[in-house]
Write a protein that holds these residues in place. Structure first.
Motif, PDB file in Angstrom:
ATOM      1  N   UNK A 156       0.850  -1.186   0.000  1.00 18.77           N
ATOM      2  CA  UNK A 156       0.000   0.000   0.000  1.00 18.77           C
ATOM      3  C   UNK A 156       0.886   1.236   0.000  1.00 18.77           C
ATOM      4  N   UNK A 157       0.496   2.208  -0.802  1.00 19.13           N
ATOM      5  CA  UNK A 157       1.162   3.502  -0.749  1.00 19.13           C
ATOM      6  C   UNK A 157       0.115   4.593  -0.836  1.00 19.13           C
ATOM      7  N   UNK A 158       0.392   5.695  -0.193  1.00 18.31           N
ATOM      8  CA  UNK A 158      -0.479   6.863  -0.316  1.00 18.31           C
ATOM      9  C   UNK A 158       0.380   8.047  -0.746  1.00 18.31           C
ATOM     10  N   UNK A 159      -0.246   8.973  -1.458  1.00 19.94           N
ATOM     11  CA  UNK A 159       0.477  10.151  -1.928  1.00 19.94           C
ATOM     12  C   UNK A 159      -0.495  11.309  -2.052  1.00 19.94           C
ATOM     13  N   UNK A 160       0.062  12.489  -2.052  1.00 25.01           N
ATOM     14  CA  UNK A 160      -0.746  13.696  -2.195  1.00 25.01           C
ATOM     15  C   UNK A 160      -0.063  14.646  -3.161  1.00 25.01           C
ATOM     16  N   UNK A 161      -0.862  15.212  -4.050  1.00 21.52           N
ATOM     17  CA  UNK A 161      -0.393  16.232  -4.988  1.00 21.52           C
ATOM     18  C   UNK A 161      -1.243  17.461  -4.739  1.00 21.52           C
ATOM     19  N   UNK A 162      -0.587  18.606  -4.579  1.00 19.99           N
ATOM     20  CA  UNK A 162      -1.336  19.814  -4.285  1.00 19.99           C
ATOM     21  C   UNK A 162      -0.757  21.017  -5.010  1.00 19.99           C
ATOM     22  N   UNK A 167       3.726  -3.910   3.214  1.00 18.20           N
ATOM     23  CA  UNK A 167       4.481  -2.681   2.945  1.00 18.20           C
ATOM     24  C   UNK A 167       3.516  -1.514   2.954  1.00 18.20           C
ATOM     25  N   UNK A 168       3.902  -0.426   3.611  1.00 20.82           N
ATOM     26  CA  UNK A 168       3.083   0.795   3.621  1.00 20.82           C
ATOM     27  C   UNK A 168       4.014   1.992   3.604  1.00 20.82           C
ATOM     28  N   UNK A 169       3.960   2.754   2.536  1.00 19.76           N
ATOM     29  CA  UNK A 169       4.790   3.948   2.398  1.00 19.76           C
ATOM     30  C   UNK A 169       3.929   5.106   1.925  1.00 19.76           C
ATOM     31  N   UNK A 170       4.460   6.298   2.091  1.00 21.12           N
ATOM     32  CA  UNK A 170       3.804   7.471   1.542  1.00 21.12           C
ATOM     33  C   UNK A 170       3.334   8.446   2.580  1.00 21.12           C
ATOM     34  N   UNK A 171       2.517   9.386   2.124  1.00 20.14           N
ATOM     35  CA  UNK A 171       2.091  10.496   2.960  1.00 20.14           C
ATOM     36  C   UNK A 171       1.278  10.074   4.163  1.00 20.14           C
ATOM     37  N   UNK A 172       0.564   8.949   4.058  1.00 14.80           N
ATOM     38  CA  UNK A 172      -0.268   8.494   5.161  1.00 14.80           C
ATOM     39  C   UNK A 172       0.401   7.524   6.095  1.00 14.80           C
ATOM     40  N   UNK A 173       1.609   7.064   5.763  1.00  7.12           N
ATOM     41  CA  UNK A 173       2.262   6.057   6.587  1.00  7.12           C
ATOM     42  C   UNK A 173       2.647   6.630   7.946  1.00  7.12           C
ATOM     43  N   UNK A 174       2.452   5.847   9.007  1.00 11.45           N
ATOM     44  CA  UNK A 174       2.844   6.327  10.343  1.00 11.45           C
ATOM     45  C   UNK A 174       4.296   6.798  10.343  1.00 11.45           C
ATOM     46  N   UNK A 175       4.519   7.967  10.895  1.00  8.13           N
ATOM     47  CA  UNK A 175       5.845   8.532  10.956  1.00  8.13           C
ATOM     48  C   UNK A 175       6.269   9.279   9.702  1.00  8.13           C
ATOM     49  N   UNK A 176       5.400   9.369   8.692  1.00  8.94           N
ATOM     50  CA  UNK A 176       5.749  10.072   7.450  1.00  8.94           C
ATOM     51  C   UNK A 176       5.933  11.553   7.725  1.00  8.94           C
ATOM     52  N   UNK A 177       6.777  12.155   6.934  1.00  9.19           N
ATOM     53  CA  UNK A 177       7.039  13.586   7.092  1.00  9.19           C
ATOM     54  C   UNK A 177       6.515  14.412   5.935  1.00  9.19           C
ATOM     55  N   UNK A 178       5.933  13.760   4.945  1.00  9.89           N
ATOM     56  CA  UNK A 178       5.360  14.475   3.811  1.00  9.89           C
ATOM     57  C   UNK A 178       6.376  15.008   2.837  1.00  9.89           C
ATOM     58  N   UNK A 179       7.636  14.597   2.988  1.00 10.26           N
ATOM     59  CA  UNK A 179       8.678  15.110   2.107  1.00 10.26           C
ATOM     60  C   UNK A 179       8.726  14.331   0.813  1.00 10.26           C
TER      61      UNK A 179
END
Length: 138
Positions: free
Chosen positions: A86-92, A126-138
């Motif tokens: 799983x991955x999450x991402x954000x575009x703004x 696997x879980x990466x990206x903007x929503x993953x615990x500890x993510x910094x949004x970088x």
């Protein structure tokens, strides 16, 4: 505007009925959460994932509404047990350079307040990206 996206692959043995129930739950989020302006749920082509969804949300307040909405919580509880990667991402288009950090903080706040969600996420391969615990949004 914030375009929040997820991409995922399923665990072996997920039935077509389980998959369709999870995809319909994602679609329900798009239809029922007021802060979602538009959405797409479907196959993911051109990468390492099988399925994906994007939700267009106007701002950070709407993002928080999306995260804590009962239909989103239902999708998590229904769908995460079926997911391997799983991955999450954000575009703004928000010019604030701290938007990514603010989005990650919303996700972390949600995890901090929901032990069951944290347990479900811990079970993913696997879980990466903007929503993953500890993510910094970088």
């Amino acid at each position: 505007m914030i375009h929040h996206g997820i991409r995922f692959t399923l665990k072996p043995g997920v039935t077509p009925e389980q998959l369709e129930e999870a995809l319909e739950s994602l679609r329900t989020q798009g239809r029922t959460i007021a802060s979602v302006k538009s959405f797409v749920v479907g196959r993911d082509y051109g990468g390492d994932y099988e399925w994906g969804a994007t939700f267009v949300i106007e701002d950070l307040d709407g993002y928080w509404e999306y995260l804590i909405h009962p239909d989103h919580l239902r999708t998590d509880r229904l769908g995460l047990p079926l997911v391997d990667k799983f991955t999450s991402f954000d575009i703004t288009d928000d010019p604030d350079p701290d938007t990514g950090t603010k989005i990650a903080a919303l996700h972390q706040r949600r995890f901090d307040g929901d032990a069951e969600l944290t347990r479900l996420v811990s079970g993913l391969g696997e879980y990466v990206g903007s929503g993953a615990p500890g993510a910094h949004g970088d």
